[in-house]
Design a protein around this motif. Sequence first.
Motif, PDB file in Angstrom:
ATOM      1  N   ALA A   1       2.873   8.187   0.523  1.00 17.62           N
ATOM      2  CA  ALA A   1       3.645   9.136  -0.279  1.00 17.62           C
ATOM      3  C   ALA A   1       5.019   9.402   0.311  1.00 17.62           C
ATOM      4  O   ALA A   1       5.159   9.663   1.506  1.00 17.62           O
ATOM      5  CB  ALA A   1       2.872  10.445  -0.409  1.00 17.62           C
ATOM      6  N   GLY A   2       6.049   9.306  -0.539  1.00 17.36           N
ATOM      7  CA  GLY A   2       7.412   9.608  -0.110  1.00 17.36           C
ATOM      8  C   GLY A   2       8.091   8.485   0.648  1.00 17.36           C
ATOM      9  O   GLY A   2       9.229   8.631   1.083  1.00 17.36           O
ATOM     10  N   VAL A   3       7.400   7.357   0.803  1.00 14.34           N
ATOM     11  CA  VAL A   3       7.949   6.235   1.580  1.00 14.34           C
ATOM     12  C   VAL A   3       8.156   5.034   0.645  1.00 14.34           C
ATOM     13  O   VAL A   3       7.351   4.780  -0.250  1.00 14.34           O
ATOM     14  CB  VAL A   3       6.993   5.859   2.733  1.00 14.34           C
ATOM     15  CG1 VAL A   3       7.511   4.645   3.499  1.00 14.34           C
ATOM     16  CG2 VAL A   3       6.792   7.049   3.671  1.00 14.34           C
ATOM     17  N   ARG A   4       9.241   4.308   0.888  1.00  8.25           N
ATOM     18  CA  ARG A   4       9.558   3.119   0.096  1.00  8.25           C
ATOM     19  C   ARG A   4       8.402   2.109   0.175  1.00  8.25           C
ATOM     20  O   ARG A   4       7.833   1.896   1.247  1.00  8.25           O
ATOM     21  CB  ARG A   4      10.819   2.513   0.690  1.00  8.25           C
ATOM     22  CG  ARG A   4      11.384   1.326  -0.027  1.00  8.25           C
ATOM     23  CD  ARG A   4      12.639   0.911   0.739  1.00  8.25           C
ATOM     24  NE  ARG A   4      13.303  -0.215   0.138  1.00  8.25           N
ATOM     25  CZ  ARG A   4      13.768  -1.252   0.839  1.00  8.25           C
ATOM     26  NH1 ARG A   4      13.656  -1.271   2.157  1.00  8.25           N
ATOM     27  NH2 ARG A   4      14.373  -2.236   0.216  1.00  8.25           N
TER      28      ARG A   4
ATOM     29  N   GLY B   1      -4.181   2.854  -4.895  1.00  8.12           N
ATOM     30  CA  GLY B   1      -2.887   2.882  -4.210  1.00  8.12           C
ATOM     31  C   GLY B   1      -2.484   1.563  -3.590  1.00  8.12           C
ATOM     32  O   GLY B   1      -1.461   1.482  -2.924  1.00  8.12           O
ATOM     33  N   ALA B   2      -3.296   0.513  -3.814  1.00  8.15           N
ATOM     34  CA  ALA B   2      -2.901  -0.844  -3.417  1.00  8.15           C
ATOM     35  C   ALA B   2      -2.340  -1.510  -4.664  1.00  8.15           C
ATOM     36  O   ALA B   2      -2.938  -1.419  -5.731  1.00  8.15           O
ATOM     37  CB  ALA B   2      -4.103  -1.627  -2.909  1.00  8.15           C
ATOM     38  N   MET B   3      -1.178  -2.159  -4.548  1.00  7.34           N
ATOM     39  CA  MET B   3      -0.620  -2.823  -5.718  1.00  7.34           C
ATOM     40  C   MET B   3      -1.495  -4.021  -6.051  1.00  7.34           C
ATOM     41  O   MET B   3      -1.620  -4.950  -5.266  1.00  7.34           O
ATOM     42  CB  MET B   3       0.813  -3.249  -5.436  1.00  7.34           C
ATOM     43  CG  MET B   3       1.724  -2.043  -5.282  1.00  7.34           C
ATOM     44  SD  MET B   3       3.399  -2.568  -4.980  1.00  7.34           S
ATOM     45  CE  MET B   3       4.035  -1.111  -4.166  1.00  7.34           C
ATOM     46  N   ALA B   4      -2.106  -3.972  -7.218  1.00  7.02           N
ATOM     47  CA  ALA B   4      -3.108  -4.975  -7.577  1.00  7.02           C
ATOM     48  C   ALA B   4      -2.475  -6.346  -7.745  1.00  7.02           C
ATOM     49  O   ALA B   4      -1.427  -6.502  -8.360  1.00  7.02           O
ATOM     50  CB  ALA B   4      -3.803  -4.555  -8.867  1.00  7.02           C
ATOM     51  N   MET B   5      -3.131  -7.361  -7.155  1.00 10.00           N
ATOM     52  CA  MET B   5      -2.711  -8.741  -7.374  1.00 10.00           C
ATOM     53  C   MET B   5      -3.753  -9.395  -8.284  1.00 10.00           C
ATOM     54  O   MET B   5      -3.485  -9.643  -9.445  1.00 10.00           O
ATOM     55  CB  MET B   5      -2.600  -9.457  -6.028  1.00 10.00           C
ATOM     56  CG  MET B   5      -2.258 -10.918  -6.157  1.00 10.00           C
ATOM     57  SD  MET B   5      -2.207 -11.691  -4.528  1.00 10.00           S
ATOM     58  CE  MET B   5      -2.398 -13.390  -4.984  1.00 10.00           C
ATOM     59  N   ALA B   6      -4.953  -9.664  -7.748  1.00  6.85           N
ATOM     60  CA  ALA B   6      -6.043 -10.176  -8.574  1.00  6.85           C
ATOM     61  C   ALA B   6      -7.234  -9.244  -8.371  1.00  6.85           C
ATOM     62  O   ALA B   6      -7.919  -9.304  -7.354  1.00  6.85           O
ATOM     63  CB  ALA B   6      -6.393 -11.609  -8.186  1.00  6.85           C
TER      64      ALA B   6
ATOM     65  N   ASP C   1      -0.302   8.828  -1.870  1.00  2.72           N
ATOM     66  CA  ASP C   1      -0.929   8.033  -0.813  1.00  2.72           C
ATOM     67  C   ASP C   1      -2.033   7.150  -1.379  1.00  2.72           C
ATOM     68  O   ASP C   1      -2.844   7.604  -2.197  1.00  2.72           O
ATOM     69  CB  ASP C   1      -1.573   8.954   0.242  1.00  2.72           C
ATOM     70  CG  ASP C   1      -0.568   9.495   1.246  1.00  2.72           C
ATOM     71  OD1 ASP C   1       0.409   8.784   1.554  1.00  2.72           O
ATOM     72  OD2 ASP C   1      -0.771  10.628   1.737  1.00  2.72           O
ATOM     73  N   ALA C   2      -2.115   5.914  -0.908  1.00  8.45           N
ATOM     74  CA  ALA C   2      -3.267   5.060  -1.212  1.00  8.45           C
ATOM     75  C   ALA C   2      -4.511   5.711  -0.591  1.00  8.45           C
ATOM     76  O   ALA C   2      -4.400   6.467   0.380  1.00  8.45           O
ATOM     77  CB  ALA C   2      -3.059   3.667  -0.639  1.00  8.45           C
TER      78      ALA C   2
ATOM     79  N   LEU D   1       0.863  -1.183   0.000  1.00  9.13           N
ATOM     80  CA  LEU D   1       0.000   0.000   0.000  1.00  9.13           C
ATOM     81  C   LEU D   1       0.900   1.234   0.000  1.00  9.13           C
ATOM     82  O   LEU D   1       1.878   1.293   0.741  1.00  9.13           O
ATOM     83  CB  LEU D   1      -0.899  -0.008   1.247  1.00  9.13           C
ATOM     84  CG  LEU D   1      -1.829  -1.227   1.379  1.00  9.13           C
ATOM     85  CD1 LEU D   1      -2.460  -1.284   2.761  1.00  9.13           C
ATOM     86  CD2 LEU D   1      -2.914  -1.182   0.312  1.00  9.13           C
ATOM     87  N   CYS D   2       0.539   2.205  -0.822  1.00 10.23           N
ATOM     88  CA  CYS D   2       1.417   3.365  -1.006  1.00 10.23           C
ATOM     89  C   CYS D   2       1.245   4.415   0.092  1.00 10.23           C
ATOM     90  O   CYS D   2       0.128   4.800   0.424  1.00 10.23           O
ATOM     91  CB  CYS D   2       1.136   4.013  -2.360  1.00 10.23           C
ATOM     92  SG  CYS D   2       1.708   3.004  -3.732  1.00 10.23           S
TER      93      CYS D   2
END
Lengths: 93, 502
Positions: free
Chosen positions: B95-98, B212-217, B114-115, B92-93
């Motif tokens: 902002a500005g953070v790895r 802002g969530a990296m999609a999986m399915a 930001d997510a 989950l994103c």
Amino acid sequence: MITKKEVQHIAGLARIGMSEQETEKMATEMSAVLEWIDQLKEVNVDGVEPTAHITGMENRLRQDAQSDFDNQTGIVELFPERKDNYDKVKSVL
Amino acid sequence: MFVDSHYIRSFESNIVMIKELHEKLVNKEISAVALAEKYFAIIAEKDKNLNAYLTLTKELALAQARKVDEKIAAGEEIGILEGIPGAVKDNLCVAGVRATAGSKILDNYIAPYDAGVVTSLKEAGAVILGKVNMDEFAMGSSTEKSAYGATKNPVDLERVPGGSSGGSAAAVASGEAVWALGTDTGGSIRQPASFCGVVGLKPTYGRVSRYGAMAMASSLDQIGPITMNVEDAAIILGAISGESKMDGTSAKSPAKDYTQYLTGKVRGLRIGIVREYIDGLGEGPKKSILAVIETYKKLGAEIKEIELPYAKYALPVYYIIMPCEVSSNLARFDGIKYGMRAVDHVNSVLDFVPEDRNLIETYLDSRRFGLGAEVKRRIMLGTYALSSGYYDAYYLRAQKVRTLIKQDFEKAFAEVDLILTPTTPTPAFKIGEKTADPLEMYLADIFTITANIVGVPAISVPGPLVEVDGVPLPQGFQLMAKWFDEENLLRTAHAYEIADKA
């Protein structure tokens, strides 16, 4: 059973580089999963509609209006190779 | 054997609840800054053993906490989540953070925004301590498949915390965070919650924005909270749910206060159980779930046996739909726009150095060296199943069986208000126990996957402990409710929790 040749073809489509050894291992593992998935063949699905969206949501419309992203620098800084504000990549043609 | 004292305490009176901390902040017994610093001290002490955190966001957390303290000093009223410290899963994103999602290919990725859930929590004043570990791109059930090392179960360091939200569950269970966000595609919130003895909630598909969530399915993914108790899960859900214009699949459901439904009353509610699920269990987990059923009977709920004839196909359906959607969603990680790029002069990880890579070789090598084995396997399966000539046999057939499973649930929910199952077939397994055979790992999700396939909300709540080799281990039970009926879901989960502690 999925062959090594098929794995090589799929890996090309998926753009994943693979060594000879990895290809062999992948063929075995994919075959095991596909064989297990085959149990779905016993289900009679005649006349059943497929479900793509589970809560049955309809299309959502919005104005076709452009808006700027507020952190363009943050995106540019992520480019693996950069020249000025451009993402530098290998030639496409 | 190592039993963490915080975990044992959690079954006594010493639980740190959000409400309790909120009152301490309001009464100026502790400042928000001091609270955040206390949690960073706990992390510094415990995380050497646990490896739950991948990145700490101390500057952000202290800035957030200072704002809350200023409000309190000025005599302003503060919201329930203001100053309450928690952790965010690394897919989950912020902002500005790895944000690595547990993958080497995103080793150097700094989220540019930001997510949606992070924006909501920031607006609610919740303090973000850091980002927590997970199986690479949320693919796994043990957090052993993170490129940054396995997370340990705080209850027993030789065991896995579950996954893929293992960092989230371990952080909450060990007292390194009050709350944590996880993502759940096939059980990735509920299974680790069960393994670590905490509460994990997967809301209805669409209840929470996935922006802002990296999609999986994409047809299965949902974000939800992991907390020490049901009330805290209800508080977090209230903050993160609601329609979002940034997620076209987010449902038109207004944000609301879910704690108002925690009445402790379940009299007359009908709870369905599936006989085969219970009969198939080992002795310990069976005793645990039977005790839960007894508690609900005593509370006045009506227990009814139901049948879900197609639910046994949920796992194979999942292992078609999920890899297909994975293969499409992960195509973006190609070394071009961000993340790791295999370039000619950066070759330390490569076992050969081509003179001059062309574009296609850049793709092939970036993905070859940036992605882990499980992720590659799923991309390959999905690419195969979607390739020319196979679509009808795999993806389309799976979507049709998905319809049949959904119809099972529609029929069941005409007769009952909730469905009760174990969350997992066993308590936490040992590190390394299931890594050799992918299929065996997949089976850890057998009870949780159905809720994603049909989209209903589901929660895992700690049930009676199960002894394994003489050691008591957490074992969760799962409740599933009708689509968008988080109200009865949380009410019923909470009623057990207070009855159990009474």
